[in-house]
Every structure is written in C-alpha cells, then in structure tokens.
Write a protein that holds these residues in place. Sequence first.
Motif, PDB file in Angstrom:
ATOM      1  N   HIS A 310      19.162 -56.333  36.517  1.00  0.00           N
ATOM      2  CA  HIS A 310      18.760 -55.256  37.443  1.00  0.00           C
ATOM      3  C   HIS A 310      18.785 -53.924  36.719  1.00  0.00           C
ATOM      4  O   HIS A 310      19.616 -53.680  35.845  1.00  0.00           O
ATOM      5  CB  HIS A 310      19.612 -55.261  38.719  1.00  0.00           C
ATOM      6  CG  HIS A 310      21.001 -54.721  38.611  1.00  0.00           C
ATOM      7  ND1 HIS A 310      21.293 -53.380  38.732  1.00  0.00           N
ATOM      8  CD2 HIS A 310      22.193 -55.325  38.441  1.00  0.00           C
ATOM      9  CE1 HIS A 310      22.600 -53.199  38.641  1.00  0.00           C
ATOM     10  NE2 HIS A 310      23.183 -54.372  38.454  1.00  0.00           N
ATOM     11  N   HIS A 313      20.763 -48.569  39.915  1.00  0.00           N
ATOM     12  CA  HIS A 313      22.208 -48.375  40.090  1.00  0.00           C
ATOM     13  C   HIS A 313      22.413 -47.504  41.331  1.00  0.00           C
ATOM     14  O   HIS A 313      21.597 -47.570  42.249  1.00  0.00           O
ATOM     15  CB  HIS A 313      22.841 -47.827  38.803  1.00  0.00           C
ATOM     16  CG  HIS A 313      24.335 -47.846  38.820  1.00  0.00           C
ATOM     17  ND1 HIS A 313      25.047 -49.000  39.054  1.00  0.00           N
ATOM     18  CD2 HIS A 313      25.252 -46.856  38.658  1.00  0.00           C
ATOM     19  CE1 HIS A 313      26.353 -48.699  39.030  1.00  0.00           C
ATOM     20  NE2 HIS A 313      26.493 -47.414  38.800  1.00  0.00           N
ATOM     21  N   GLU A 366      21.775 -53.381  43.709  1.00  0.00           N
ATOM     22  CA  GLU A 366      22.975 -52.785  44.324  1.00  0.00           C
ATOM     23  C   GLU A 366      22.841 -52.726  45.850  1.00  0.00           C
ATOM     24  O   GLU A 366      23.806 -52.513  46.552  1.00  0.00           O
ATOM     25  CB  GLU A 366      23.218 -51.371  43.773  1.00  0.00           C
ATOM     26  CG  GLU A 366      23.345 -51.287  42.257  1.00  0.00           C
ATOM     27  CD  GLU A 366      24.669 -51.820  41.711  1.00  0.00           C
ATOM     28  OE1 GLU A 366      25.413 -52.465  42.471  1.00  0.00           O
ATOM     29  OE2 GLU A 366      24.928 -51.596  40.519  1.00  0.00           O
ATOM     30  N   TYR A 480      34.205 -49.457  37.449  1.00  0.00           N
ATOM     31  CA  TYR A 480      33.172 -50.198  38.181  1.00  0.00           C
ATOM     32  C   TYR A 480      32.717 -49.394  39.399  1.00  0.00           C
ATOM     33  O   TYR A 480      33.537 -48.974  40.213  1.00  0.00           O
ATOM     34  CB  TYR A 480      33.736 -51.560  38.600  1.00  0.00           C
ATOM     35  CG  TYR A 480      32.818 -52.376  39.481  1.00  0.00           C
ATOM     36  CD1 TYR A 480      31.544 -52.712  39.065  1.00  0.00           C
ATOM     37  CD2 TYR A 480      33.237 -52.801  40.734  1.00  0.00           C
ATOM     38  CE1 TYR A 480      30.708 -53.459  39.882  1.00  0.00           C
ATOM     39  CE2 TYR A 480      32.409 -53.556  41.553  1.00  0.00           C
ATOM     40  CZ  TYR A 480      31.148 -53.878  41.118  1.00  0.00           C
ATOM     41  OH  TYR A 480      30.322 -54.606  41.926  1.00  0.00           O
TER      42      TYR A 480
END
Length: 535
Positions: A310, A313, A366, A480
């Motif tokens: 992917h 974000h 996401e 993260y």
Amino acid sequence: MRKILFFLLSVVTVTAQQVPDAPRQFDGKSWWEQVKVLADDNMEGRETGSPGLQRAEAYVVDQLKASGVEPAGENGYYQKVKLVSRAIDEKSSSMALVKDGKAEPLILGEDAFFSTRVDLAPSVEAPLVFVGYGLKIPEQNYDDFAGLDLKGKIAVIFSGIPSNIPGPLGSHYSTAAERWKALKEAGAIGALSIPNPASMDIPWSRISLSRTHPSMDLVGAEFNDTAGEKIGGVINPEHADKFFAASGHNFQEILDAAKERKQLPRFRLKISLRARTKTITHDVESANVIGKLTGSDPKLKNEYVVLSAHIDHLGIGEPINTDRLYNGAMDNASGDAVLLDVAAALKSSAEKPRRSLLFVFVTGEEKGLLGSKYFTARPTVPRDAIVADINIDMFLPLYPMKAVMVYGLKESDLGDDLRRVADKDGIEVEDDPEPQRNSFIRSDQYNFIRHGIPAITMKVGYKPGSAGDTTFHNWLHQRYHAPSDDLKQPVDQSAAGKYEQIISQLMLTIADNDKRPDWKPESFFRRYSGQRSGE
Ligand SMILES: [Zn+2]
C-alpha cells in the motif's frame, strides 16, 4: 528525483523448481533513497485522496517508466478508485450508559468512541451483551453467541482469539465482514469492542487521538460488508468496568481468563447504550498504480505473480510532540520502495522469468484495505491468471536480518517456495509468533486470499527475547501510526537489502515453477479457490 541503479548481471540458466539467482546487488542503499522520496514531508503523509498521495503516485509512475516497467492499470499505470469518506462530528454526538432509566454520559475519547468504519445510525438505544471474543467458527464448533439473546441488542466484544483456534481461522472470523455476518444472524444491531491491553500495538491515548480522522468506504453496494450495522465503537479497556458494573462481573475477571486465551464468560451487562451520532460524508477519488514485466514463456506469460504494497498512509492529523505530519516511512513507503527497487532490478536482470510480474501499489489500505479490495474485485488482468500475491507492509528492517517472519507460511505452496529461497540465503524462516495480533488479515494480502489467490507476507524476523524482539515491539509502541515513523528514525539498510533479495528470488521462483502455487489441502483458505473459475 530519479535514482540510478548500477548492477552486474548474473547469467544463470534455470530449470524449474530451482531457486533462480536474482540480482545480488541489493544493499539497501537504493531502497533508502526511494523511502526518502516517498516519506518526504512534501508527500504530506500520503492520505488517501490527498494531493500528497497523488504526488507520491506520480513519482512511482515516473520511476516505473524510467525503469522500463510497462503500464498495467486501466488508464496507463492508474486504476481509478472511488470512495466515500465519513467522519464523526463529536460536538453533535454522544454516548451514555442507561440503567433503570438513568443515563450516565460517557466521555468520548476517554471512555469510548464511535467507529465510522460503520455507517452509524443517527440514534440508537439498546441493551448491551458481553459476547467474549464474539466469534462463531463452525469448523471448530466454537460459538460465542450460543445461548445468548442478542435480538435488537449491542454486542460487547473483547478483541482476541482463544488459544485452541488456529490463528488464520480466528483472524478470518474476526474481520468486519465475517463478524457482522455472525452478529446479524444472531439479531444484534452492532458492536463495541474492547482492545486487549496485552496486545494493543498503540496506547489508548494515541488510538483515541485519531478517532475523528475520516474513515472511508468504496463506492458501490457490492463493497459494503457491514450494511445494516447501526452502531460501532471502541471501549477504553481502562474504563471498561463502567460497562460491567451492573452485571455482577468485573473486567479483571475477563482479563484473567484472556491471559490463558480460554473461552471467556458471556453474559448480559444489564445496562443499555444510548447513542446519538452525526457523521459528515464526502466523495473522494484515489487510484491504485499498476506496472508489469511481461514473462518470457509464450504460454505462462499470461499468468501473473503479484507483488503488492500500500502506498497510502495517514496524512496530516493530530499532533504528537508538536509534529502533525504522519510520514509513514516504514508504514509503508518502505514496502513501495521494495516494489520500485525489485521491479527495476528484475527488468535489467538477465534472468527472464517465465510468468509475468505485476507490481501493484494500492491506495486506501489504512482505511480498511480498500484499494486492494477494489483491485481484487476488478483486477486489470484476468483474476484467474493471478497465481500468487506477495504483499509487503511495514516489513521493519530495524535490526540485522537473520530470519524472516512469515504470515500464511503453512497455508499454501508459497511457504515452501519461501523456505527454499531463504535456505539458500542462510535466512531462518519463522512462523507468525503472535497469531493473536491478526497480522494475516491486517493487510492487503487478505483481499487476494478472499478471491482464492495464494498469498504470503513477511517481515524481518527476531528471536523471542532477543534485542530484535525489543526493538520490534518498541517500534510498534512508539512509532507505529505516529508522526515519528519518519526519516529521522534509525533503520538497518543491509536488512532491507537482504529482504529485497528474498522478495526478488521468491518472485522469480514462483514465476518459473512449472506448477502454479496451490493452497495446502488442510488450509482453511482453500475454500475460496473454489470460486476462482468463472469469476
Ligand atoms: Zn498502517
């Protein structure tokens, strides 16, 4: 910005079932140059539908062109993806617990918050029932809903999978789609989940911080997996006792049972939830980017080995330590950089794979694996011709690469191919050490799996209790989905190089094998391959 690749060509004749020699020049330096571009502040965190993501995708297209990778989208390299975004307007929304007609308001963000992954009904009031892990797994005769009356009620779910359920199976039934199917069948109108504090990647404060950030869905009823779900939300485990107070149980009891990963008690909470919501929706347009290297075999070139990652974000969001730009360097510029590097290297290599190779940069991961959901529903090559997906998401080259940690290792022939490749490089192969984290369904490979396509994904591995273990978990906790997942963090470029070596050899191995990969006879996910022909 263009990168220049230098490497020697190794000419080796390959017979099928051997591990071909991929270009051996991956040292992580070209990888890091690509990460630096894609995670630059100029890309503004690559939020789905944003100008920053468009810039990152335009860069990827330029790079693919420069490397001689052919376009394989609908319009050149691009495949358009239409989405709708949903955000909660908290000022006009509320939650309260109601007992004997008396309402105790909850503080949004402190006690709980709404999940806009669900198309929230404007107003709901219904009794709450604790349903343990909220799983119904016919294959294992496992049913958390058995004996409970859920008609018109809201389920409260503790996140996790009991230890007697195989990881991939439990993960599969924990997806929003499968979960809602089971809840709907039981008569429930929605669910609130309580994260297990022992396996939370990010602390509550940070999960809660992003709660007003928009969710997205693909446009089209055929993509709506939670149609009819009226309410969704997340409860702060530290405040969960508010929900248990009237039931005669307490949350500690659940935590204790969950420690052993036993089946949890299930009971009425003897309290109702009253919710009012207002959501703001927008149309959003984004795209997947797809490139191809055509295979050398006259027949097998019509089959494809996919390498996916992917490219979206989280964009610009709530500030943490005054930084509001979520660069997403490891998540997942790191993966896109591998695709660019491997595509360029394989294009220039003397090694000509028999099957074609497809490089798929997906949007909307996401937001719920949306770009890959769209690509696998409307692939730009015949779906039945896709023989495998290798997906890369946040592979975390943070320490030397001595082992590779694999998700889906035992599910298909791809695990065996990977073992042969890793053996050759002296890299140890490790199965998912934490199946309860649901990693097998938490990235784009899952959409390929749902369409019957064997898939695999992997990260740089660590030994339990080692320094790598500590670095890995510290990274999850601190960086993260935080703005500090940026270009200032320490990475191990040589680990990235070794990882690229494994990925490129695995692609070539799958591309050259006489037989296309298959699911293992005992794999749960084999069931989806029955749908392949005729789709
Ligand atoms: Zn992510």
